[in-house]
Design a protein around this motif. Structure first.
Motif, PDB file in Angstrom:
ATOM      1  N   VAL A 317       0.838  -1.198   0.000  1.00 33.95           N
ATOM      2  CA  VAL A 317       0.000   0.000   0.000  1.00 33.95           C
ATOM      3  C   VAL A 317       0.877   1.254   0.000  1.00 33.95           C
ATOM      4  O   VAL A 317       0.609   2.222  -0.730  1.00 33.95           O
ATOM      5  N   PHE A 318       1.930   1.242   0.807  1.00 39.42           N
ATOM      6  CA  PHE A 318       2.825   2.394   0.896  1.00 39.42           C
ATOM      7  C   PHE A 318       3.576   2.618  -0.422  1.00 39.42           C
ATOM      8  O   PHE A 318       3.653   3.751  -0.921  1.00 39.42           O
ATOM      9  N   VAL A 319       4.109   1.562  -0.993  1.00 42.46           N
ATOM     10  CA  VAL A 319       4.830   1.680  -2.269  1.00 42.46           C
ATOM     11  C   VAL A 319       3.895   2.168  -3.367  1.00 42.46           C
ATOM     12  O   VAL A 319       4.239   3.050  -4.164  1.00 42.46           O
ATOM     13  N   ASP A 320       2.682   1.619  -3.387  1.00 45.81           N
ATOM     14  CA  ASP A 320       1.705   2.039  -4.399  1.00 45.81           C
ATOM     15  C   ASP A 320       1.321   3.498  -4.216  1.00 45.81           C
ATOM     16  O   ASP A 320       1.191   4.252  -5.189  1.00 45.81           O
ATOM     17  N   LEU A 322       3.138   5.931  -2.911  1.00 49.62           N
ATOM     18  CA  LEU A 322       4.238   6.769  -3.380  1.00 49.62           C
ATOM     19  C   LEU A 322       4.247   6.859  -4.905  1.00 49.62           C
ATOM     20  O   LEU A 322       4.420   7.946  -5.480  1.00 49.62           O
ATOM     21  N   SER A 323       4.053   5.736  -5.565  1.00 49.83           N
ATOM     22  CA  SER A 323       4.070   5.733  -7.028  1.00 49.83           C
ATOM     23  C   SER A 323       2.909   6.537  -7.593  1.00 49.83           C
ATOM     24  O   SER A 323       3.069   7.298  -8.548  1.00 49.83           O
ATOM     25  N   ARG A 324       1.719   6.385  -6.992  1.00 47.08           N
ATOM     26  CA  ARG A 324       0.548   7.112  -7.486  1.00 47.08           C
ATOM     27  C   ARG A 324       0.686   8.615  -7.256  1.00 47.08           C
ATOM     28  O   ARG A 324       0.048   9.412  -7.962  1.00 47.08           O
ATOM     29  N   LEU A 325       1.520   8.987  -6.298  1.00 47.45           N
ATOM     30  CA  LEU A 325       1.786  10.400  -6.051  1.00 47.45           C
ATOM     31  C   LEU A 325       2.917  10.923  -6.941  1.00 47.45           C
ATOM     32  O   LEU A 325       3.308  12.085  -6.832  1.00 47.45           O
ATOM     33  N   GLY A 326       3.426  10.061  -7.813  1.00 50.30           N
ATOM     34  CA  GLY A 326       4.498  10.463  -8.720  1.00 50.30           C
ATOM     35  C   GLY A 326       5.877  10.394  -8.108  1.00 50.30           C
ATOM     36  O   GLY A 326       6.849  10.843  -8.710  1.00 50.30           O
ATOM     37  N   ARG A 327       5.997   9.814  -6.913  1.00 48.06           N
ATOM     38  CA  ARG A 327       7.281   9.720  -6.226  1.00 48.06           C
ATOM     39  C   ARG A 327       7.894   8.345  -6.502  1.00 48.06           C
ATOM     40  O   ARG A 327       8.073   7.518  -5.599  1.00 48.06           O
ATOM     41  N   HIS A 328       8.207   8.111  -7.773  1.00 53.90           N
ATOM     42  CA  HIS A 328       8.640   6.780  -8.196  1.00 53.90           C
ATOM     43  C   HIS A 328       9.975   6.381  -7.581  1.00 53.90           C
ATOM     44  O   HIS A 328      10.166   5.220  -7.214  1.00 53.90           O
ATOM     45  N   GLN A 329      10.900   7.315  -7.457  1.00 56.34           N
ATOM     46  CA  GLN A 329      12.193   6.986  -6.873  1.00 56.34           C
ATOM     47  C   GLN A 329      12.041   6.581  -5.410  1.00 56.34           C
ATOM     48  O   GLN A 329      12.649   5.608  -4.950  1.00 56.34           O
ATOM     49  N   ALA A 331       9.408   5.304  -4.159  1.00 57.99           N
ATOM     50  CA  ALA A 331       8.721   4.009  -4.181  1.00 57.99           C
ATOM     51  C   ALA A 331       9.731   2.875  -4.402  1.00 57.99           C
ATOM     52  O   ALA A 331       9.628   1.809  -3.771  1.00 57.99           O
ATOM     53  N   ILE A 332      10.702   3.086  -5.296  1.00 57.69           N
ATOM     54  CA  ILE A 332      11.744   2.078  -5.521  1.00 57.69           C
ATOM     55  C   ILE A 332      12.534   1.847  -4.243  1.00 57.69           C
ATOM     56  O   ILE A 332      12.778   0.706  -3.828  1.00 57.69           O
ATOM     57  N   ASP A 333      12.941   2.936  -3.598  1.00 59.94           N
ATOM     58  CA  ASP A 333      13.711   2.830  -2.354  1.00 59.94           C
ATOM     59  C   ASP A 333      12.934   2.028  -1.309  1.00 59.94           C
ATOM     60  O   ASP A 333      13.492   1.139  -0.645  1.00 59.94           O
ATOM     61  N   ALA A 334      11.647   2.342  -1.163  1.00 60.03           N
ATOM     62  CA  ALA A 334      10.829   1.670  -0.154  1.00 60.03           C
ATOM     63  C   ALA A 334      10.644   0.197  -0.498  1.00 60.03           C
ATOM     64  O   ALA A 334      10.704  -0.676   0.388  1.00 60.03           O
ATOM     65  N   ALA A 335      10.406  -0.102  -1.761  1.00 59.78           N
ATOM     66  CA  ALA A 335      10.192  -1.488  -2.177  1.00 59.78           C
ATOM     67  C   ALA A 335      11.423  -2.343  -1.898  1.00 59.78           C
ATOM     68  O   ALA A 335      11.322  -3.465  -1.382  1.00 59.78           O
ATOM     69  N   ILE A 336      12.601  -1.809  -2.232  1.00 63.54           N
ATOM     70  CA  ILE A 336      13.842  -2.568  -2.017  1.00 63.54           C
ATOM     71  C   ILE A 336      14.156  -2.699  -0.530  1.00 63.54           C
ATOM     72  O   ILE A 336      14.567  -3.759  -0.049  1.00 63.54           O
ATOM     73  N   ARG A 337      13.931  -1.634   0.214  1.00 68.82           N
ATOM     74  CA  ARG A 337      14.293  -1.625   1.629  1.00 68.82           C
ATOM     75  C   ARG A 337      13.343  -2.447   2.493  1.00 68.82           C
ATOM     76  O   ARG A 337      13.781  -3.125   3.435  1.00 68.82           O
ATOM     77  N   LEU A 338      12.046  -2.438   2.148  1.00 69.33           N
ATOM     78  CA  LEU A 338      11.054  -3.018   3.050  1.00 69.33           C
ATOM     79  C   LEU A 338      10.544  -4.399   2.643  1.00 69.33           C
ATOM     80  O   LEU A 338      10.146  -5.183   3.508  1.00 69.33           O
ATOM     81  N   SER A 339      10.546  -4.688   1.357  1.00 69.28           N
ATOM     82  CA  SER A 339       9.921  -5.939   0.898  1.00 69.28           C
ATOM     83  C   SER A 339      10.822  -7.137   1.185  1.00 69.28           C
ATOM     84  O   SER A 339      11.999  -7.127   0.809  1.00 69.28           O
ATOM     85  N   PRO A 340      10.301  -8.171   1.840  1.00 69.04           N
ATOM     86  CA  PRO A 340      11.099  -9.385   2.062  1.00 69.04           C
ATOM     87  C   PRO A 340      11.478 -10.023   0.729  1.00 69.04           C
ATOM     88  O   PRO A 340      10.692 -10.016  -0.228  1.00 69.04           O
ATOM     89  N   ALA A 341      12.673 -10.569   0.644  1.00 74.20           N
ATOM     90  CA  ALA A 341      13.160 -11.133  -0.623  1.00 74.20           C
ATOM     91  C   ALA A 341      12.290 -12.278  -1.110  1.00 74.20           C
ATOM     92  O   ALA A 341      12.115 -12.466  -2.311  1.00 74.20           O
ATOM     93  N   GLY A 347       0.054  -7.941  -5.683  1.00 73.49           N
ATOM     94  CA  GLY A 347      -0.454  -7.285  -6.886  1.00 73.49           C
ATOM     95  C   GLY A 347      -1.032  -5.911  -6.637  1.00 73.49           C
ATOM     96  O   GLY A 347      -1.661  -5.335  -7.529  1.00 73.49           O
ATOM     97  N   ILE A 348      -0.830  -5.368  -5.433  1.00 69.19           N
ATOM     98  CA  ILE A 348      -1.335  -4.033  -5.128  1.00 69.19           C
ATOM     99  C   ILE A 348      -0.361  -2.972  -5.618  1.00 69.19           C
ATOM    100  O   ILE A 348      -0.756  -1.993  -6.245  1.00 69.19           O
ATOM    101  N   ALA A 349       0.902  -3.169  -5.330  1.00 70.02           N
ATOM    102  CA  ALA A 349       1.928  -2.204  -5.743  1.00 70.02           C
ATOM    103  C   ALA A 349       2.492  -2.586  -7.109  1.00 70.02           C
ATOM    104  O   ALA A 349       2.495  -3.759  -7.484  1.00 70.02           O
TER     105      ALA A 349
END
Length: 389
Positions: A317-320, A322-329, A331-341, A347-349
């Motif tokens: 939800v958070f990554v999505d 950020l992306s919907r707000l146009g803050r794509h960079q 969103a990338i940082d958050a996805a890499i930092r927070l998402s378990p490998a 399918g939300i983000a």
């Protein structure tokens, strides 16, 4: 049988004698068109295509040994036959049978236009809903028919059971219909209740916020004005929306939900456990209002929500957001930092690839794929990175 040479049978015989099989089949096709006999017409059109290709009129397992070019020609001819017969059946109100012929053609836009000419009634309503919604010919219209004819309860059930496999655009169309319908119903019910208790029905008020302002008595004794489970579901579906006008209606629905007795403010899954206040923050953020508050709120949820209990929903939800707000960079940082490998995406983000495309930078994705020993992801990132140069 009449011996009059003007009969259909005699005409076919004379055409065959004068012009051969080609002329006879052409006459047969015209007769069946005029008589509006679609199934027989389809068979006649099939024979006509095969005759034009010098193939046996009837298919047998041994009869066709075609080149690729001949096979394409035959398939195109049969698709045109499907198109004509399907259109005839739809114009005659035979919806399911018409779609059976049109499905192989794949032209949903044309089918939708033809179905738009058919007014729903007691006889055809189920067939219309099945084809429009179930077959994805026109999801918005099919869903509208469900709301108008079967009620919002059935519409919510349909959304839950059938819309999950549809694309985001179709889900948004259905969610928008639900939001607008429930908002209109709630405004009407509130105005009626106010008119009954104050002696004058408010006019010109189109927002729930204005109707409930300074009227806490509307909620005395656990009163509610729409089914509270419907309200909770529709607010949840509204997360899909991008359209500002409909998002504002969804935000207005949260205003009503926040006034309800606590027993009707059903808890949702994290990061929306505090149901209506959390959704209000989310919708305002998407509308460009209090954006920092939305990012802070859902960022904290992404950091702290127990993944063992709630999975990765808060992160996505958070990554999505950020992306919907146009803050794509970001969103990338958050996805890499927070998402378990090893997490399976909900399918939300957007995927890391989609985020990298939106940000037009692939370096972080490539580094991340190296760290995760993800050869496929790395190769995909390389390919897209090369394509943007």
């Amino acid at each position: 049988m009449s011996t009059d040479t003007s009969t259909d049978f005699d005409l076919l015989k004379s055409k065959n004698e004068e012009g051969g099989v080609d002329a006879m089949l052409e006459a047969l096709v015209e007769q069946l068109r005029a008589k509006r006999q679609p199934h027989q017409l389809f068979e006649a059109l099939k024979m006509q295509v095969r005759q034009q290709m010098a193939l046996p009129l009837q298919y047998t397992e041994q009869s066709d040994d075609l080149t690729d070019e001949q096979r394409e020609q035959l398939e195109n001819g049969l698709l045109e036959a499907c198109r004509e017969v399907g259109a005839m059946l739809l114009k005659d109100g035979q919806i399911r049978e018409g779609w059976m012929y049109l499905r192989p053609v794949g032209d949903r836009e044309a089918a939708s236009a033809m179905l738009a000419e058919i007014e729903p009634d007691d006889e055809n309503l189920d067939d219309l809903v099945e084809v429009l919604l179930g077959e994805s010919v026109d999801v918005a219209r099919g869903f509208r028919l469900v709301i108008e004819n079967f009620g919002i309860c059935n519409a919510i059930t349909t959304f839950e059971s059938q819309l999950g496999n549809h694309g985001r655009r179709e889900q948004q169309a259905a969610a928008g219909l639900l939001v607008r319908h429930l908002h209109h119903e709630l405004c009407e019910n509130l105005a009626t209740d106010i008119g009954r208790q104050e002696g004058a029905t408010p006019t010109g008020e189109s927002s729930i916020r204005s109707l409930v302002a300074d009227r806490e008595w509307l909620f005395n004794e656990n009163t509610y004005h729409v089914d509270t489970t419907h309200l909770s579901s529709v607010v949840r579906f509204a997360r899909l929306l991008d359209d500002p006008e409909t998002l504002r209606l969804a935000l207005d629905l949260t205003e009503y939900g926040r006034h309800l007795s606590t027993q009707f403010q059903y808890q949702s899954d994290e990061p929306f456990a505090d149901n209506y206040p959390a959704h209000a923050i989310y919708f305002r953020g998407l509308l460009g209002e209090d954006v920092d508050q939305a990012i802070e709120y859902f960022g904290k949820k992404a950091e702290t929500v127990d993944q063992g209990e709630f999975g990765t929903l808060a992160i996505e939800v958070f990554v999505d957001l950020l992306s919907r707000l146009g803050r794509h960079q970001e969103a990338i940082d958050a996805a890499i930092r927070l998402s378990p490998a090893d997490a399976r995406p909900l399918g939300i983000a957007p995927s890391l690839l989609e985020l990298s495309q939106r940000a037009q930078q692939f370096d972080q994705m490539l580094d991340f794929c190296r760290q995760q020993n993800d050869l496929l992801g790395y190769a995909t990132g390389l390919a897209y990175h090369a394509a943007k140069k």
